[in-house]
Scaffold this motif. Structure first.
Motif, PDB file in Angstrom:
ATOM      1  N   LYS A 185       0.827  -1.203   0.000  1.00 42.83           N
ATOM      2  CA  LYS A 185       0.000   0.000   0.000  1.00 42.83           C
ATOM      3  C   LYS A 185       0.862   1.254   0.000  1.00 42.83           C
ATOM      4  O   LYS A 185       0.616   2.200  -0.754  1.00 42.83           O
TER       5      LYS A 185
ATOM      6  N   GLU B 106       1.091   4.083  -2.938  1.00 44.40           N
ATOM      7  CA  GLU B 106       0.630   5.434  -2.616  1.00 44.40           C
ATOM      8  C   GLU B 106       1.740   6.470  -2.691  1.00 44.40           C
ATOM      9  O   GLU B 106       1.511   7.614  -3.095  1.00 44.40           O
TER      10      GLU B 106
ATOM     11  N   ASP C  22       4.746   5.964  -4.310  1.00 44.87           N
ATOM     12  CA  ASP C  22       5.655   5.679  -5.421  1.00 44.87           C
ATOM     13  C   ASP C  22       7.050   5.352  -4.879  1.00 44.87           C
ATOM     14  O   ASP C  22       8.062   5.867  -5.354  1.00 44.87           O
TER      15      ASP C  22
ATOM     16  N   TYR D 210       2.092   0.677   7.241  1.00 36.99           N
ATOM     17  CA  TYR D 210       1.667   1.819   6.437  1.00 36.99           C
ATOM     18  C   TYR D 210       1.760   3.118   7.237  1.00 36.99           C
ATOM     19  O   TYR D 210       2.256   4.142   6.739  1.00 36.99           O
TER      20      TYR D 210
ATOM     21  N   LYS E  43       3.982   6.316   6.158  1.00 42.28           N
ATOM     22  CA  LYS E  43       3.346   7.611   5.888  1.00 42.28           C
ATOM     23  C   LYS E  43       3.941   8.700   6.765  1.00 42.28           C
ATOM     24  O   LYS E  43       4.160   9.837   6.313  1.00 42.28           O
TER      25      LYS E  43
END
Length: 346
Positions: A65, A69, A71, A287, A291
Protein backbone atom coordinates in the motif's frame (compact mmCIF):
# COMPACT_ATOMS: atom_id res chain seq x y z
CA UNK A 1 1.28 -14.31 15.42
CA UNK A 2 9.43 -15.47 13.28
CA UNK A 3 16.86 -16.71 10.35
CA UNK A 4 19.94 -16.91 7.32
CA UNK A 5 22.94 -19.22 6.94
CA UNK A 6 26.17 -18.57 8.78
CA UNK A 7 27.66 -17.46 5.52
CA UNK A 8 25.77 -14.19 6.04
CA UNK A 9 27.81 -13.42 9.11
CA UNK A 10 30.92 -13.38 7.02
CA UNK A 11 29.41 -10.99 4.52
CA UNK A 12 30.41 -7.44 5.32
CA UNK A 13 27.93 -4.63 4.88
CA UNK A 14 29.95 -3.44 1.93
CA UNK A 15 29.66 -6.83 0.33
CA UNK A 16 25.96 -6.96 1.13
CA UNK A 17 25.53 -3.72 -0.76
CA UNK A 18 27.82 -4.63 -3.62
CA UNK A 19 26.25 -8.02 -4.24
CA UNK A 20 22.73 -9.30 -3.91
CA UNK A 21 21.48 -10.39 -0.51
CA UNK A 22 20.92 -13.82 -1.94
CA UNK A 23 24.63 -14.23 -2.40
CA UNK A 24 24.99 -13.84 1.37
CA UNK A 25 22.30 -16.40 2.12
CA UNK A 26 19.40 -13.91 2.36
CA UNK A 27 16.29 -13.97 0.21
CA UNK A 28 15.58 -10.59 -1.33
CA UNK A 29 12.86 -8.89 -3.33
CA UNK A 30 13.93 -5.52 -4.63
CA UNK A 31 12.37 -2.75 -6.69
CA UNK A 32 15.19 -0.53 -7.92
CA UNK A 33 15.71 2.24 -10.43
CA UNK A 34 14.51 5.14 -8.30
CA UNK A 35 15.85 8.66 -8.36
CA UNK A 36 17.58 10.01 -5.28
CA UNK A 37 14.45 11.84 -4.08
CA UNK A 38 12.24 8.75 -4.23
CA UNK A 39 11.14 7.28 -0.92
CA UNK A 40 12.87 3.99 -0.12
CA UNK A 41 11.26 1.52 2.29
CA UNK A 42 13.22 -1.46 3.61
CA UNK A 43 11.47 -4.51 5.02
CA UNK A 44 13.16 -7.28 7.03
CA UNK A 45 10.71 -10.18 7.31
CA UNK A 46 10.73 -12.92 9.85
CA UNK A 47 11.04 -16.58 8.87
CA UNK A 48 8.61 -17.48 6.10
CA UNK A 49 8.66 -14.02 4.57
CA UNK A 50 6.18 -12.83 1.99
CA UNK A 51 3.94 -15.74 1.13
CA UNK A 52 3.64 -17.24 4.61
CA UNK A 53 -0.17 -16.83 4.48
CA UNK A 54 -0.05 -15.17 7.89
CA UNK A 55 2.08 -12.69 9.85
CA UNK A 56 4.60 -11.64 7.20
CA UNK A 57 1.93 -11.37 4.55
CA UNK A 58 0.05 -8.89 6.71
CA UNK A 59 3.19 -6.73 6.88
CA UNK A 60 3.63 -7.13 3.12
CA UNK A 61 0.17 -5.71 2.47
CA UNK A 62 1.13 -2.56 4.36
CA UNK A 63 4.34 -2.29 2.34
CA UNK A 64 2.45 -2.74 -0.93
CA UNK A 65 0.00 0.00 0.00
CA UNK A 66 2.78 2.41 0.94
CA UNK A 67 4.74 1.57 -2.22
CA UNK A 68 1.75 2.30 -4.43
CA UNK A 69 0.63 5.43 -2.62
CA UNK A 70 4.06 7.03 -2.24
CA UNK A 71 5.65 5.68 -5.42
CA UNK A 72 8.33 4.19 -3.19
CA UNK A 73 11.25 1.96 -3.97
CA UNK A 74 11.22 -1.10 -1.75
CA UNK A 75 13.59 -3.85 -0.72
CA UNK A 76 12.52 -6.99 1.09
CA UNK A 77 14.84 -9.37 2.93
CA UNK A 78 13.80 -12.53 4.74
CA UNK A 79 15.18 -14.34 7.77
CA UNK A 80 16.10 -18.03 7.66
CA UNK A 81 15.64 -20.72 10.29
CA UNK A 82 18.66 -21.18 12.51
CA UNK A 83 20.37 -17.88 11.77
CA UNK A 84 22.43 -15.96 14.34
CA UNK A 85 21.69 -12.56 15.92
CA UNK A 86 24.52 -11.19 13.78
CA UNK A 87 22.61 -12.18 10.66
CA UNK A 88 19.67 -10.02 11.69
CA UNK A 89 21.97 -7.13 12.51
CA UNK A 90 23.63 -7.40 9.11
CA UNK A 91 20.24 -7.41 7.40
CA UNK A 92 19.06 -4.22 9.12
CA UNK A 93 22.41 -2.50 8.68
CA UNK A 94 22.50 -3.27 4.96
CA UNK A 95 19.08 -1.65 4.53
CA UNK A 96 20.08 1.43 6.53
CA UNK A 97 23.36 1.76 4.64
CA UNK A 98 21.43 1.39 1.38
CA UNK A 99 19.47 4.55 2.09
CA UNK A 100 16.18 2.89 3.01
CA UNK A 101 14.04 4.90 5.41
CA UNK A 102 12.08 3.58 7.16
CA UNK A 103 13.62 0.20 7.88
CA UNK A 104 10.97 -2.12 9.29
CA UNK A 105 11.80 -5.28 11.23
CA UNK A 106 8.93 -7.77 11.31
CA UNK A 107 8.87 -9.91 14.45
CA UNK A 108 10.01 -9.91 18.07
CA UNK A 109 13.18 -11.81 17.16
CA UNK A 110 14.58 -8.59 15.69
CA UNK A 111 14.54 -6.73 19.01
CA UNK A 112 18.23 -7.35 19.78
CA UNK A 113 19.25 -6.33 16.26
CA UNK A 114 17.16 -3.14 16.40
CA UNK A 115 18.60 -2.28 19.82
CA UNK A 116 22.10 -2.53 18.37
CA UNK A 117 21.66 -1.07 14.88
CA UNK A 118 19.09 1.72 15.26
CA UNK A 119 21.29 3.97 17.48
CA UNK A 120 24.01 3.86 14.80
CA UNK A 121 21.64 5.46 12.27
CA UNK A 122 19.83 8.26 14.14
CA UNK A 123 18.54 9.79 10.91
CA UNK A 124 16.81 6.56 9.86
CA UNK A 125 13.40 5.62 11.23
CA UNK A 126 13.14 1.99 12.30
CA UNK A 127 9.98 0.01 12.90
CA UNK A 128 9.86 -3.02 15.18
CA UNK A 129 6.81 -5.25 15.08
CA UNK A 130 5.78 -7.23 18.16
CA UNK A 131 8.43 -5.98 20.57
CA UNK A 132 9.74 -2.80 22.19
CA UNK A 133 13.13 -1.20 21.63
CA UNK A 134 14.42 1.84 23.48
CA UNK A 135 16.17 3.85 20.76
CA UNK A 136 14.58 7.24 20.07
CA UNK A 137 14.32 6.59 16.32
CA UNK A 138 12.23 3.40 16.67
CA UNK A 139 8.46 3.01 16.37
CA UNK A 140 7.39 -0.09 18.29
CA UNK A 141 4.35 -1.58 16.55
CA UNK A 142 2.52 -3.77 19.07
CA UNK A 143 -0.92 -5.34 19.31
CA UNK A 144 -3.39 -6.58 21.90
CA UNK A 145 -3.37 -10.12 20.54
CA UNK A 146 -5.09 -11.41 23.67
CA UNK A 147 -8.21 -9.33 22.94
CA UNK A 148 -8.73 -10.69 19.44
CA UNK A 149 -8.00 -14.17 20.75
CA UNK A 150 -10.64 -13.75 23.47
CA UNK A 151 -13.26 -13.14 20.79
CA UNK A 152 -12.03 -16.24 18.94
CA UNK A 153 -12.48 -18.15 22.19
CA UNK A 154 -16.07 -16.96 22.44
CA UNK A 155 -16.71 -18.13 18.88
CA UNK A 156 -15.01 -21.48 19.49
CA UNK A 157 -17.02 -22.16 22.64
CA UNK A 158 -20.29 -21.37 20.88
CA UNK A 159 -19.46 -23.50 17.83
CA UNK A 160 -17.91 -26.52 19.53
CA UNK A 161 -20.24 -29.49 19.90
CA UNK A 162 -18.93 -30.71 23.25
CA UNK A 163 -16.49 -28.08 24.45
CA UNK A 164 -13.30 -29.89 23.40
CA UNK A 165 -11.16 -27.13 21.92
CA UNK A 166 -7.50 -26.89 20.91
CA UNK A 167 -4.83 -24.19 20.72
CA UNK A 168 -1.58 -24.70 18.79
CA UNK A 169 1.18 -22.18 19.40
CA UNK A 170 4.24 -21.92 17.20
CA UNK A 171 6.71 -21.44 20.06
CA UNK A 172 6.14 -21.20 23.83
CA UNK A 173 7.10 -17.53 23.97
CA UNK A 174 5.34 -14.72 25.90
CA UNK A 175 3.90 -13.29 22.68
CA UNK A 176 2.25 -16.57 21.71
CA UNK A 177 1.12 -17.18 25.27
CA UNK A 178 -0.85 -13.93 24.99
CA UNK A 179 -2.85 -15.57 22.20
CA UNK A 180 -3.31 -18.71 24.28
CA UNK A 181 -4.32 -16.82 27.42
CA UNK A 182 -6.93 -14.68 25.71
CA UNK A 183 -8.32 -17.61 23.75
CA UNK A 184 -8.65 -19.86 26.79
CA UNK A 185 -10.30 -17.09 28.80
CA UNK A 186 -12.81 -16.42 26.03
CA UNK A 187 -13.67 -20.12 25.81
CA UNK A 188 -14.13 -20.65 29.53
CA UNK A 189 -16.00 -17.39 30.13
CA UNK A 190 -18.46 -18.49 27.46
CA UNK A 191 -18.68 -22.15 28.46
CA UNK A 192 -17.24 -22.91 31.93
CA UNK A 193 -17.42 -26.64 31.18
CA UNK A 194 -15.25 -26.40 28.08
CA UNK A 195 -11.62 -27.55 28.03
CA UNK A 196 -8.78 -26.07 25.98
CA UNK A 197 -5.88 -28.34 25.04
CA UNK A 198 -2.74 -26.25 24.51
CA UNK A 199 0.29 -27.43 22.55
CA UNK A 200 3.43 -25.66 21.31
CA UNK A 201 5.40 -26.84 18.29
CA UNK A 202 8.83 -25.77 19.55
CA UNK A 203 10.29 -24.21 22.67
CA UNK A 204 12.71 -21.52 23.79
CA UNK A 205 15.12 -20.29 21.14
CA UNK A 206 14.00 -22.94 18.64
CA UNK A 207 11.73 -20.89 16.36
CA UNK A 208 11.10 -23.69 13.87
CA UNK A 209 7.55 -23.94 15.17
CA UNK A 210 6.67 -20.89 13.10
CA UNK A 211 7.68 -22.41 9.78
CA UNK A 212 6.82 -26.10 9.88
CA UNK A 213 3.40 -26.88 8.37
CA UNK A 214 4.09 -30.60 8.88
CA UNK A 215 4.37 -30.07 12.64
CA UNK A 216 1.18 -28.03 12.64
CA UNK A 217 -0.64 -30.75 10.75
CA UNK A 218 0.57 -33.50 13.07
CA UNK A 219 -0.37 -31.55 16.21
CA UNK A 220 -3.83 -30.79 14.87
CA UNK A 221 -4.41 -34.39 13.83
CA UNK A 222 -3.48 -35.53 17.34
CA UNK A 223 -6.04 -33.16 18.84
CA UNK A 224 -8.74 -34.14 16.37
CA UNK A 225 -8.16 -37.80 17.18
CA UNK A 226 -8.88 -36.95 20.82
CA UNK A 227 -12.23 -35.36 20.05
CA UNK A 228 -11.26 -31.71 19.67
CA UNK A 229 -13.50 -30.03 17.10
CA UNK A 230 -12.24 -26.41 17.02
CA UNK A 231 -8.52 -25.59 16.72
CA UNK A 232 -6.93 -22.14 16.83
CA UNK A 233 -3.35 -22.14 15.55
CA UNK A 234 -1.19 -19.09 16.30
CA UNK A 235 1.87 -20.54 14.63
CA UNK A 236 2.77 -18.50 11.56
CA UNK A 237 3.35 -20.68 8.52
CA UNK A 238 2.84 -23.84 10.58
CA UNK A 239 -0.82 -22.94 10.93
CA UNK A 240 -1.42 -23.93 7.31
CA UNK A 241 -0.79 -27.53 8.29
CA UNK A 242 -3.32 -27.31 11.09
CA UNK A 243 -5.92 -25.82 8.76
CA UNK A 244 -5.35 -28.65 6.28
CA UNK A 245 -5.75 -31.30 8.98
CA UNK A 246 -8.98 -29.77 10.28
CA UNK A 247 -10.43 -29.65 6.76
CA UNK A 248 -10.10 -33.42 6.63
CA UNK A 249 -12.25 -33.93 9.73
CA UNK A 250 -16.00 -33.58 9.11
CA UNK A 251 -17.66 -31.17 11.53
CA UNK A 252 -14.42 -29.59 12.74
CA UNK A 253 -13.45 -25.92 12.56
CA UNK A 254 -10.11 -24.17 12.31
CA UNK A 255 -9.32 -20.61 13.34
CA UNK A 256 -6.66 -18.74 11.40
CA UNK A 257 -4.31 -16.02 12.56
CA UNK A 258 -2.79 -12.66 11.53
CA UNK A 259 -4.40 -12.58 8.06
CA UNK A 260 -7.83 -13.60 6.75
CA UNK A 261 -6.64 -17.08 5.94
CA UNK A 262 -9.89 -18.11 4.25
CA UNK A 263 -9.06 -15.56 1.54
CA UNK A 264 -5.48 -16.67 1.06
CA UNK A 265 -5.08 -18.34 -2.36
CA UNK A 266 -3.03 -21.15 -0.87
CA UNK A 267 -5.68 -21.93 1.76
CA UNK A 268 -8.90 -20.93 0.05
CA UNK A 269 -9.75 -24.56 -0.72
CA UNK A 270 -10.17 -25.02 3.05
CA UNK A 271 -12.34 -21.90 3.48
CA UNK A 272 -15.46 -23.90 4.26
CA UNK A 273 -13.89 -25.12 7.50
CA UNK A 274 -12.07 -21.92 8.54
CA UNK A 275 -14.46 -20.52 11.13
CA UNK A 276 -12.70 -17.15 11.37
CA UNK A 277 -9.23 -15.66 11.68
CA UNK A 278 -7.79 -13.48 14.42
CA UNK A 279 -6.44 -10.65 12.32
CA UNK A 280 -3.54 -8.58 13.55
CA UNK A 281 -3.39 -5.53 11.34
CA UNK A 282 0.38 -5.42 10.91
CA UNK A 283 -0.29 -3.77 7.56
CA UNK A 284 -1.76 -0.74 9.34
CA UNK A 285 1.36 -0.35 11.46
CA UNK A 286 3.69 -0.66 8.48
CA UNK A 287 1.67 1.82 6.44
CA UNK A 288 1.29 4.31 9.30
CA UNK A 289 5.04 4.38 9.93
CA UNK A 290 5.81 4.75 6.23
CA UNK A 291 3.35 7.61 5.89
CA UNK A 292 4.76 9.38 8.93
CA UNK A 293 8.24 9.26 7.41
CA UNK A 294 6.88 10.49 4.08
CA UNK A 295 5.17 13.37 5.90
CA UNK A 296 8.39 14.29 7.71
CA UNK A 297 6.97 13.45 11.13
CA UNK A 298 8.27 9.94 11.89
CA UNK A 299 6.41 7.96 14.52
CA UNK A 300 8.49 6.93 17.54
CA UNK A 301 7.87 5.09 20.78
CA UNK A 302 5.17 2.49 21.33
CA UNK A 303 2.30 2.45 18.86
CA UNK A 304 -0.36 0.15 20.30
CA UNK A 305 -3.02 -1.30 18.00
CA UNK A 306 -5.87 -2.47 20.22
CA UNK A 307 -9.34 -3.94 19.70
CA UNK A 308 -10.84 -0.49 20.29
CA UNK A 309 -8.66 0.89 17.47
CA UNK A 310 -9.38 -2.08 15.17
CA UNK A 311 -5.78 -3.20 15.59
CA UNK A 312 -7.10 -6.73 16.08
CA UNK A 313 -10.37 -8.24 14.91
CA UNK A 314 -12.20 -11.37 13.80
CA UNK A 315 -12.93 -12.00 10.12
CA UNK A 316 -16.41 -12.90 8.91
CA UNK A 317 -15.52 -14.51 5.58
CA UNK A 318 -17.98 -17.28 4.73
CA UNK A 319 -20.57 -16.04 7.24
CA UNK A 320 -19.71 -18.88 9.59
CA UNK A 321 -20.17 -16.61 12.62
CA UNK A 322 -23.60 -15.32 11.62
CA UNK A 323 -25.47 -17.29 14.29
CA UNK A 324 -23.12 -16.20 17.11
CA UNK A 325 -22.12 -12.71 15.95
CA UNK A 326 -24.36 -10.93 18.47
CA UNK A 327 -22.59 -12.59 21.38
CA UNK A 328 -19.18 -11.85 19.89
CA UNK A 329 -20.15 -8.19 19.46
CA UNK A 330 -21.33 -8.08 23.06
CA UNK A 331 -18.00 -9.48 24.27
CA UNK A 332 -16.12 -6.99 22.10
CA UNK A 333 -18.00 -4.05 23.61
CA UNK A 334 -17.30 -5.34 27.13
CA UNK A 335 -13.58 -5.51 26.36
CA UNK A 336 -13.57 -2.03 24.84
CA UNK A 337 -15.41 -0.48 27.78
CA UNK A 338 -13.28 -2.32 30.34
CA UNK A 339 -15.95 -4.63 31.74
CA UNK A 340 -13.89 -7.61 30.62
CA UNK A 341 -10.17 -7.56 31.43
CA UNK A 342 -8.37 -9.99 29.18
CA UNK A 343 -5.39 -11.88 30.58
CA UNK A 344 -2.02 -11.86 28.86
CA UNK A 345 -0.63 -14.92 30.67
CA UNK A 346 -2.02 -18.36 31.36
Amino acid sequence: MRRVSKIAVACSVTAALAFTATACGDSSTEDTGSDKDQMKIGMAYDVGGRGDNSFNDSAARGLDKAKAEFDAETKELTAKSGETPADRETRLQSLAEGGFNPVIAVGFAYKGAVDKIAPKYPDVSFGLVDSVAEAKNVANIVFTEEQGSYLAGVAAALKSKDGQIGFIGGVDLPLIKKFAAGFQQGVVDTNPKAKVQIQYLSTGSDLSGFGSPDKGKAAAKGMLDKGVDVIFAAAGGSGAGSIEAVAGKPGAWSIGVDSDQAKDPALSKYAATILTSVVKNVDAGVYDLSKSVKDGKPLTGTQAYSLAKDGVSLTTTGDHLKDVQAKIDEAKQQIVDGTIKVKTTL
